[in-house]
Design an enzyme around this catalytic site. Structure first.
Site, PDB file in Angstrom:
ATOM      1  N   PRO A  77       0.804  -1.223   0.000  1.00  7.65           N
ATOM      2  CA  PRO A  77       0.000   0.000   0.000  1.00  7.65           C
ATOM      3  C   PRO A  77       0.840   1.278   0.000  1.00  7.65           C
ATOM      4  CG  PRO A  77      -0.120  -1.109   2.140  1.00  7.65           C
ATOM      5  CD  PRO A  77       0.545  -2.049   1.189  1.00  7.65           C
ATOM      6  N   GLU A 100       2.488  -7.652   9.115  1.00 12.57           N
ATOM      7  CA  GLU A 100       2.601  -6.209   9.296  1.00 12.57           C
ATOM      8  C   GLU A 100       3.348  -5.533   8.151  1.00 12.57           C
ATOM      9  OE1 GLU A 100       1.908  -2.575  11.094  1.00 12.57           O
ATOM     10  OE2 GLU A 100       1.050  -4.554  11.528  1.00 12.57           O
ATOM     11  N   ARG A 117      -4.096  -8.582 -20.670  1.00 13.67           N
ATOM     12  CA  ARG A 117      -5.076  -8.227 -21.689  1.00 13.67           C
ATOM     13  C   ARG A 117      -4.493  -7.266 -22.736  1.00 13.67           C
ATOM     14  NH1 ARG A 117      -8.130  -3.802 -21.283  1.00 13.67           N
ATOM     15  NH2 ARG A 117     -10.047  -4.914 -21.815  1.00 13.67           N
ATOM     16  N   ASP A 124     -10.069   1.564 -24.323  1.00 10.77           N
ATOM     17  CA  ASP A 124     -10.506   1.459 -22.940  1.00 10.77           C
ATOM     18  C   ASP A 124     -10.368   2.792 -22.219  1.00 10.77           C
ATOM     19  OD1 ASP A 124     -11.154  -1.179 -23.058  1.00 10.77           O
ATOM     20  OD2 ASP A 124      -9.244  -1.906 -22.269  1.00 10.77           O
TER      21      ASP A 124
END
Length: 244
Positions: free
Chosen positions: A89, A116, A154, A169
């Site tokens: 993150p 963690e 893709r 897209d």
């Protein structure tokens, strides 16, 4: 392309590779993959991959040894120099441009963490990229890795049935994609825009471009700050703003 995924839970990922576009891409020999349980590389008798953090604190931290050894093993199996991607993150926010960048590589290695966090030496001395799929925390990196893999595969040549699908897209052009309609032309009194039934491809393209600009302005204005508009697009956008 070859993809290695280092994970403690390979069963989370296996079914994804046997479904939809990823399955078809493998059948076309567009990419191969290998799931590596880095617990198999531990050197302690209990097969532990985590330990308490120095200095104290909540949670456990992934130790460097099994991750380093697992990555070195998959690198030895290939002649190419891989991009080694840490799912975290704290990483770079993932977007379509990053997907397009990774799609030209021959070998990708994903490291999926748990607990963690990672021993910092993994981040500092092993990886080439650190990626986050959003400003939130997941239980592990597997879901994030699957998102990235799907978005990259893709884009490989001939993976999608229609070669124009990927370039059109949302985000590939820098803007959100225009609306789509299909049969019936009149569904419960809800009608398809007349221009799409006209057969006039120039007018259809103009309509799609205008609707793409309109949708982007309404939903993601910040994308327009990084997109170079043609003179015609600037005129369309001004009209959209005037009528908003």
């Amino acid at each position: 392309m070859h993809i290695d995924i280092l994970t403690l839970f390979p069963e989370m990922i296996e079914s994804v590779f046997h479904s939809s576009i990823l399955k078809k891409a493998q059948e076309k020999d567009k990419f191969s993959y290998n799931l590596v349980n880095f617990r198999d590389y531990t050197e302690n008798k209990h097969n532990k991959v985590d330990d308490y953090p120095y200095g104290g604190g909540a949670g456990m931290v992934l130790t460097p040894q099994p991750v380093f050894d697992a990555v070195e093993s998959v690198k030895r199996d290939k002649a190419t120099k891989p991009r080694i991607i840490l799912m975290c993150p704290q990483g770079e926010k993932y977007n379509q441009q990053k997907a397009e960048e990774l799609a030209v590589e021959d070998h990708l290695v994903f490291i999926c963490g748990h607990y963690e966090g990672y021993d910092e030496r993994i981040r500092e001395h092993l990886i080439t990229d650190e990626i986050s799929i959003g400003d939130y925390v997941l239980t592990g990196g597997e879901l994030g890795a699957m998102v990235v893999v799907d978005s990259v595969v893709r884009l490989l040549p001939d993976v999608l049935g229609n070669e124009e699908s990927a370039p059109q897209d949302s985000f590939s052009t820098g803007l959100l994609e225009h609306p789509h309609y299909t049969r019936p032309a009149d569904f419960r009194g809800l009608k398809v825009p007349d221009v799409l039934l006209s057969g006039d491809h120039a007018k259809i393209n103009d309509w799609r471009k205008r609707e793409s600009l309109k949708r982007t302005y309404e939903r993601r204005k910040e994308l327009l700050d990084h997109h170079t508009l043609s003179e015609a697009e600037q005129k369309m956008l001004k009209e959209i703003k005037d009528n908003f």
